[in-house]
Design a protein around this motif. Structure first.
Motif, PDB file in Angstrom:
ATOM      1  N   GLY A   1     -44.684   9.777 -16.525  1.00  0.00           N
ATOM      2  CA  GLY A   1     -44.330   9.593 -17.926  1.00  0.00           C
ATOM      3  C   GLY A   1     -43.200  10.453 -18.433  1.00  0.00           C
ATOM      4  O   GLY A   1     -42.760  10.292 -19.569  1.00  0.00           O
ATOM      5  N   LEU A   2     -42.702  11.383 -17.608  1.00  0.00           N
ATOM      6  CA  LEU A   2     -41.581  12.226 -18.015  1.00  0.00           C
ATOM      7  C   LEU A   2     -40.342  11.980 -17.160  1.00  0.00           C
ATOM      8  O   LEU A   2     -39.364  12.713 -17.249  1.00  0.00           O
ATOM      9  N   SER A   3     -40.383  10.944 -16.333  1.00  0.00           N
ATOM     10  CA  SER A   3     -39.263  10.688 -15.424  1.00  0.00           C
ATOM     11  C   SER A   3     -38.055  10.082 -16.127  1.00  0.00           C
ATOM     12  O   SER A   3     -36.923  10.199 -15.665  1.00  0.00           O
ATOM     13  N   MET A   4     -38.298   9.406 -17.248  1.00  0.00           N
ATOM     14  CA  MET A   4     -37.264   8.699 -18.012  1.00  0.00           C
ATOM     15  C   MET A   4     -36.571   7.614 -17.188  1.00  0.00           C
ATOM     16  O   MET A   4     -35.433   7.256 -17.455  1.00  0.00           O
ATOM     17  N   HIS A   5     -37.268   7.087 -16.181  1.00  0.00           N
ATOM     18  CA  HIS A   5     -36.705   6.006 -15.372  1.00  0.00           C
ATOM     19  C   HIS A   5     -37.492   4.709 -15.528  1.00  0.00           C
ATOM     20  O   HIS A   5     -37.255   3.748 -14.799  1.00  0.00           O
ATOM     21  N   GLU A   6     -38.434   4.675 -16.481  1.00  0.00           N
ATOM     22  CA  GLU A   6     -39.309   3.507 -16.578  1.00  0.00           C
ATOM     23  C   GLU A   6     -38.548   2.219 -16.865  1.00  0.00           C
ATOM     24  O   GLU A   6     -38.871   1.167 -16.303  1.00  0.00           O
ATOM     25  N   GLU A   7     -37.527   2.288 -17.740  1.00  0.00           N
ATOM     26  CA  GLU A   7     -36.799   1.070 -18.097  1.00  0.00           C
ATOM     27  C   GLU A   7     -36.132   0.434 -16.882  1.00  0.00           C
ATOM     28  O   GLU A   7     -36.199  -0.784 -16.678  1.00  0.00           O
ATOM     29  N   ILE A   8     -35.468   1.254 -16.091  1.00  0.00           N
ATOM     30  CA  ILE A   8     -34.767   0.744 -14.905  1.00  0.00           C
ATOM     31  C   ILE A   8     -35.766   0.102 -13.945  1.00  0.00           C
ATOM     32  O   ILE A   8     -35.563  -1.006 -13.444  1.00  0.00           O
ATOM     33  N   ILE A   9     -36.872   0.813 -13.697  1.00  0.00           N
ATOM     34  CA  ILE A   9     -37.850   0.342 -12.716  1.00  0.00           C
ATOM     35  C   ILE A   9     -38.516  -0.951 -13.169  1.00  0.00           C
ATOM     36  O   ILE A   9     -38.594  -1.928 -12.415  1.00  0.00           O
ATOM     37  N   VAL A  10     -39.009  -0.980 -14.407  1.00  0.00           N
ATOM     38  CA  VAL A  10     -39.767  -2.155 -14.844  1.00  0.00           C
ATOM     39  C   VAL A  10     -38.859  -3.373 -15.009  1.00  0.00           C
ATOM     40  O   VAL A  10     -39.258  -4.498 -14.686  1.00  0.00           O
ATOM     41  N   SER A  11     -37.633  -3.182 -15.477  1.00  0.00           N
ATOM     42  CA  SER A  11     -36.749  -4.343 -15.647  1.00  0.00           C
ATOM     43  C   SER A  11     -36.357  -4.920 -14.295  1.00  0.00           C
ATOM     44  O   SER A  11     -36.324  -6.148 -14.113  1.00  0.00           O
ATOM     45  N   ALA A  12     -36.098  -4.041 -13.312  1.00  0.00           N
ATOM     46  CA  ALA A  12     -35.709  -4.528 -11.980  1.00  0.00           C
ATOM     47  C   ALA A  12     -36.877  -5.199 -11.268  1.00  0.00           C
ATOM     48  O   ALA A  12     -36.738  -6.279 -10.698  1.00  0.00           O
ATOM     49  N   LEU A  13     -38.047  -4.565 -11.308  1.00  0.00           N
ATOM     50  CA  LEU A  13     -39.199  -5.112 -10.602  1.00  0.00           C
ATOM     51  C   LEU A  13     -39.758  -6.347 -11.301  1.00  0.00           C
ATOM     52  O   LEU A  13     -40.151  -7.315 -10.650  1.00  0.00           O
ATOM     53  N   GLY A  14     -39.823  -6.308 -12.627  1.00  0.00           N
ATOM     54  CA  GLY A  14     -40.324  -7.460 -13.375  1.00  0.00           C
ATOM     55  C   GLY A  14     -39.503  -8.702 -13.097  1.00  0.00           C
ATOM     56  O   GLY A  14     -40.037  -9.806 -12.950  1.00  0.00           O
TER      57      GLY A  14
ATOM     58  N   PHE B   1     -44.698  -3.974 -19.488  1.00  0.00           N
ATOM     59  CA  PHE B   1     -45.175  -5.351 -19.608  1.00  0.00           C
ATOM     60  C   PHE B   1     -44.019  -6.287 -19.298  1.00  0.00           C
ATOM     61  O   PHE B   1     -43.000  -6.274 -19.993  1.00  0.00           O
ATOM     62  N   GLY B   2     -44.173  -7.104 -18.244  1.00  0.00           N
ATOM     63  CA  GLY B   2     -43.083  -7.992 -17.852  1.00  0.00           C
ATOM     64  C   GLY B   2     -41.898  -7.181 -17.378  1.00  0.00           C
ATOM     65  O   GLY B   2     -41.983  -6.447 -16.399  1.00  0.00           O
ATOM     66  N   MET B   3     -40.791  -7.287 -18.091  1.00  0.00           N
ATOM     67  CA  MET B   3     -39.589  -6.514 -17.753  1.00  0.00           C
ATOM     68  C   MET B   3     -39.326  -5.413 -18.773  1.00  0.00           C
ATOM     69  O   MET B   3     -38.249  -4.814 -18.758  1.00  0.00           O
ATOM     70  N   MET B   4     -40.306  -5.139 -19.642  1.00  0.00           N
ATOM     71  CA  MET B   4     -40.087  -4.205 -20.751  1.00  0.00           C
ATOM     72  C   MET B   4     -40.906  -2.922 -20.596  1.00  0.00           C
ATOM     73  O   MET B   4     -42.080  -2.968 -20.224  1.00  0.00           O
TER      74      MET B   4
END
Length: 367
Positions: free
Chosen positions: A128-141, A350-353
């Motif tokens: 939760g402190l990596s600040m990489h969640e957006e990149i990961i979830v959008s790419a994987l989703g 959720f999804g790509m978000m």
């Protein structure tokens, strides 16, 4: 009084143990010594794969709790799972397709006759402190296509110092876990929020997107301008205020919360989600959280017939709001009645978000 590690693990395993466990999902308060917890589980259940993260609060069979260990086991009779460790610091958008392809190939090779994309979902647990969640979830989703993705980001009880995920007895930071799950049970993924956008709008005029920090709103110091727009002084800004007066951004015809994590000494606002210069935000007002939660479970029950279990990811700011508005007892009862197990997060996927201030998860019905 907090239970000892041995007692807590014994009580947890007594509650969740079953024949032929495919996997144990564990959500652990940072008040526990995590390596000791994992070692104790390994001693008592050496053949079981255990993964999970630290929390900002736990959702247990008795409802919301703080300072506990909770979790659930997936039966090998009904679930087939494959796990991939991702190192966010080196992860780029272009890596999403390769990561998803690797996991899908491994899953299909191992579970050939049991793998059906229409009966599968992906579970994502982030630092939760990596600040990489957006990149990961959008790419994987995107790469997973029709397979729905849900998840949550690890917390540390609002200390914002160190969160952790764990896999196979190893404690990791700045990492993510992607779990592909196939099941013969009926399931639905969901994402729910309880806010309504107001007419007050503002523009982010100076920000550091890499750190999710906003320095100026409407060309004014960020904390001062935000406080002015909601009728408060900067000194009055607290987690409860952020929970009750979130900012939302419109995308794809609906509003998504951009939750504020904290205000620093310089008067800058730190966010749980991606934020950028030029983005237009609206102030939102909170609706009836408890009624919203209750209606969600009514809808899920209507779709599934009954709710046998829910894996839930609930933003910590929702917990703050429920606690301060004396809603926690009622919300806890609703969670317990609907068999929810999960944790309070530093953001939900959720999804790509990558979103915040939502309740997100997977509900399971009869097979």
């Amino acid at each position: 009084m907090k239970a000892s590690t041995e007692d807590a693990v014994e009580e947890l395993l007594a509650a969740i143990a079953q024949d032929r466990m495919e996997m144990v999902l564990l959500f652990c308060s940072p008040t526990y010594d995590l390596p000791a917890v994992l070692a104790e589980i390994g001693r008592r259940a050496p053949q079981v794969r255990v993964l999970g993260c630290t929390t900002a609060g736990e959702i247990t069979p008795a409802g919301y709790r703080q300072g506990t260990i909770t979790g659930l086991s997936l039966s090998a009779e009904h679930f087939a799972t494959s796990v991939l460790l991702i190192e966010p610091m080196s992860f780029e958008i272009a890596d999403g397709a390769a990561v998803a392809k690797t996991l899908l190939a491994e899953h299909e090779a191992h579970y050939q006759h049991r793998f059906d994309p229409s009966r599968s979902f992906a579970l994502l647990i982030n630092d939760g402190l990596s600040m990489h969640e957006e990149i990961i979830v959008s790419a994987l989703g995107d790469a997973l296509g029709e397979i729905p993705l849900v998840g949550g980001s690890a917390g540390d009880n609002l200390a914002f110092r160190e969160t952790a995920i764990f896999l196979d007895g190893k404690v990791l930071s700045s990492a993510s876990l992607l779990v592909l799950v196939s099941t013969d049970l009926a399931f639905r993924v969901f994402e729910r929020q309880h806010f309504q956008a107001l007419d007050q709008k503002m523009v982010v005029t100076r920000a550091d997107p890499a750190r999710r920090v906003v320095m100026e709103i409407n060309a004014e110091p960020a904390a001062e301008e935000y406080a002015r727009l909601i009728g408060l002084e900067p000194a009055e800004l607290t987690p409860l205020v952020f929970a009750s007066h979130p900012l939302v951004v419109k995308a794809g015809g609906r509003h998504y919360v951009r939750a504020i994590q904290r205000v620093d000494e310089a008067g800058c606002l730190h966010f749980f989600c991606a934020i950028d210069e030029g983005i237009i935000l609206s102030v939102a007002k909170s609706g009836d959280l408890v009624a919203n939660l209750s209606s969600l479970f009514d809808e899920l029950r209507a779709e599934l017939g009954s709710i046998d279990a829910v894996i839930g990811f609930d933003c910590v700011l929702r917990y703050v709001e429920m606690e301060q508005r004396q809603m926690l007892t009622e919300a806890s009862k609703i969670m317990a009645q609907n068999n929810v197990v999960g944790f309070n997060t530093y953001g939900e996927q959720f999804g790509m978000m990558h979103v915040s201030q939502t309740f997100t998860g997977i509900a399971f019905g009869p097979g």
